[in-house]
Design an enzyme around this catalytic site. Structure first.
Site, PDB file in Angstrom:
ATOM      1  N   CYS A   4      62.660 -53.874 -97.653  1.00 42.38           N
ATOM      2  CA  CYS A   4      62.279 -52.652 -96.946  1.00 42.38           C
ATOM      3  C   CYS A   4      63.361 -51.599 -97.196  1.00 42.38           C
ATOM      4  O   CYS A   4      64.527 -51.805 -96.868  1.00 42.38           O
ATOM      5  CB  CYS A   4      62.112 -52.909 -95.451  1.00 42.38           C
ATOM      6  N   CYS A   7      65.237 -50.455 -94.054  1.00 39.40           N
ATOM      7  CA  CYS A   7      66.160 -51.489 -93.571  1.00 39.40           C
ATOM      8  C   CYS A   7      67.436 -51.473 -94.407  1.00 39.40           C
ATOM      9  O   CYS A   7      68.535 -51.607 -93.870  1.00 39.40           O
ATOM     10  CB  CYS A   7      65.514 -52.873 -93.627  1.00 39.40           C
ATOM     11  N   ASP A  30      65.826 -36.287 -95.704  1.00 42.42           N
ATOM     12  CA  ASP A  30      64.797 -36.775 -96.623  1.00 42.42           C
ATOM     13  C   ASP A  30      65.206 -36.457 -98.061  1.00 42.42           C
ATOM     14  O   ASP A  30      65.677 -35.354 -98.353  1.00 42.42           O
ATOM     15  CB  ASP A  30      63.443 -36.132 -96.290  1.00 42.42           C
ATOM     16  N   HIS A  46      63.234 -53.156 -87.471  1.00 38.05           N
ATOM     17  CA  HIS A  46      62.086 -53.009 -88.378  1.00 38.05           C
ATOM     18  C   HIS A  46      60.761 -53.229 -87.655  1.00 38.05           C
ATOM     19  O   HIS A  46      60.527 -54.287 -87.067  1.00 38.05           O
ATOM     20  CB  HIS A  46      62.182 -54.005 -89.534  1.00 38.05           C
ATOM     21  N   GLY A  93      49.299 -40.946 -95.016  1.00 40.07           N
ATOM     22  CA  GLY A  93      50.443 -40.508 -95.811  1.00 40.07           C
ATOM     23  C   GLY A  93      51.684 -41.358 -95.664  1.00 40.07           C
ATOM     24  O   GLY A  93      52.742 -40.997 -96.192  1.00 40.07           O
ATOM     25  N   HIS A  98      58.127 -48.672 -92.392  1.00 44.04           N
ATOM     26  CA  HIS A  98      59.170 -48.924 -91.389  1.00 44.04           C
ATOM     27  C   HIS A  98      59.152 -47.684 -90.499  1.00 44.04           C
ATOM     28  O   HIS A  98      59.291 -46.555 -91.015  1.00 44.04           O
ATOM     29  CB  HIS A  98      60.514 -49.116 -92.103  1.00 44.04           C
ATOM     30  N   HIS A 100      59.247 -44.412 -88.689  1.00 44.53           N
ATOM     31  CA  HIS A 100      60.092 -43.223 -88.788  1.00 44.53           C
ATOM     32  C   HIS A 100      59.285 -41.990 -88.414  1.00 44.53           C
ATOM     33  O   HIS A 100      58.058 -41.965 -88.532  1.00 44.53           O
ATOM     34  CB  HIS A 100      60.654 -43.062 -90.214  1.00 44.53           C
ATOM     35  N   HIS A 102      59.344 -37.664 -89.018  1.00 42.36           N
ATOM     36  CA  HIS A 102      59.881 -36.556 -89.794  1.00 42.36           C
ATOM     37  C   HIS A 102      60.159 -35.400 -88.833  1.00 42.36           C
ATOM     38  O   HIS A 102      59.279 -35.020 -88.053  1.00 42.36           O
ATOM     39  CB  HIS A 102      58.865 -36.050 -90.815  1.00 42.36           C
TER      40      HIS A 102
HETATM   41  P1  5GP Z   1      56.281 -41.337 -95.192  1.00 43.91           P
HETATM   42  O1  5GP Z   1      55.586 -40.874 -96.451  1.00 43.91           O
HETATM   43  O2  5GP Z   1      56.288 -42.856 -95.127  1.00 43.91           O
HETATM   44  O3  5GP Z   1      55.794 -40.705 -93.934  1.00 43.91           O
HETATM   45  O4  5GP Z   1      57.780 -40.862 -95.323  1.00 43.91           O
HETATM   46  C1  5GP Z   1      58.693 -41.462 -96.182  1.00 43.91           C
HETATM   47  C2  5GP Z   1      59.727 -40.417 -96.535  1.00 43.91           C
HETATM   48  O5  5GP Z   1      60.859 -41.086 -97.060  1.00 43.91           O
HETATM   49  C3  5GP Z   1      59.256 -39.441 -97.628  1.00 43.91           C
HETATM   50  O6  5GP Z   1      59.284 -38.121 -97.100  1.00 43.91           O
HETATM   51  C4  5GP Z   1      60.267 -39.649 -98.758  1.00 43.91           C
HETATM   52  O7  5GP Z   1      60.623 -38.448 -99.394  1.00 43.91           O
HETATM   53  C5  5GP Z   1      61.441 -40.289 -98.044  1.00 43.91           C
HETATM   54  N1  5GP Z   1      62.220 -41.180 -98.881  1.00 43.91           N
HETATM   55  C6  5GP Z   1      61.750 -42.127 -99.745  1.00 43.91           C
HETATM   56  N2  5GP Z   1      62.771 -42.797-100.318  1.00 43.91           N
HETATM   57  C7  5GP Z   1      63.914 -42.264 -99.803  1.00 43.91           C
HETATM   58  C8  5GP Z   1      65.306 -42.545-100.031  1.00 43.91           C
HETATM   59  O8  5GP Z   1      65.701 -43.423-100.790  1.00 43.91           O
HETATM   60  N3  5GP Z   1      66.211 -41.790 -99.336  1.00 43.91           N
HETATM   61  C9  5GP Z   1      65.813 -40.812 -98.474  1.00 43.91           C
HETATM   62  N4  5GP Z   1      66.777 -40.127 -97.857  1.00 43.91           N
HETATM   63  N5  5GP Z   1      64.510 -40.533 -98.240  1.00 43.91           N
HETATM   64  C10 5GP Z   1      63.580 -41.243 -98.893  1.00 43.91           C
HETATM   65 ZN    ZN Z   2      62.425 -52.027 -92.476  1.00 42.86          ZN
END
Ligand code: 5GP
Ligand code: ZN
Length: 114
Positions: A4, A7, A30, A46, A93, A98, A100, A102
């Site tokens: 993950c 994680c 991000d 997690h 999206g 895990h 989170h 935004h």
């Molecule tokens: P989701 O699409 O699951 O709502 O959000 C995942 C977010 O994680 C995306 O906005 C993506 O840009 C961000 N993200 C993916 N990999 C990494 C990483 O390795 N480091 C950071 N800081 N953000 C990441």
């Molecule tokens: Zn995780």
């Protein structure tokens, strides 16, 4: 949780993008920002998404919101406003499975979201 991404970030202590952490949550920038301020607020524990939480585990969500307000003030988003977003499951999206949220701000936002 094996493999993950978040994680791994939670367990890595020396991340330069780290903005805030406490015993339950970490906040970092991000990697692919969608606004001038784009922070990720990540539970240290997690869970795949909020559907995974048991009834007695929802305190983490309140805590993340409390930290989001703290971060909004720290990044001067409290005057103009901000968006706090949680994507749950692929069609909404979610790409990292895990929990989170935004925190987005620093520009005009559109509604409805895509
Ligand atoms: P989701 O699409 O699951 O709502 O959000 C995942 C977010 O994680 C995306 O906005 C993506 O840009 C961000 N993200 C993916 N990999 C990494 C990483 O390795 N480091 C950071 N800081 N953000 C990441
Ligand atoms: Zn995780």
């Amino acid at each position: 949780m094996v493999d993950c991404l978040f994680c791994k970030i939670v367990n890595k202590k020396d991340d330069s993008d780290l903005v805030y952490q406490d015993e339950k949550v970490i906040v970092f920038k991000d990697i692919n920002p969608q606004a001038p301020v784009h922070l990720l607020l990540v539970s240290k524990e997690h869970f795949e998404n909020i559907l995974d939480l048991e009834e007695n585990q929802f305190d983490i969500i309140g805590h993340i919101h409390q930290v989001a307000v703290k971060m909004a003030k720290k990044f001067n988003l409290d005057e103009d406003g901000f968006r706090l977003v949680n994507n749950t499951k692929q069609k909404a999206g979610q790409t990292v499975f895990h929990i989170h949220f935004h925190l987005l701000g620093g520009r005009e936002m559109q509604w409805p979201p895509g």
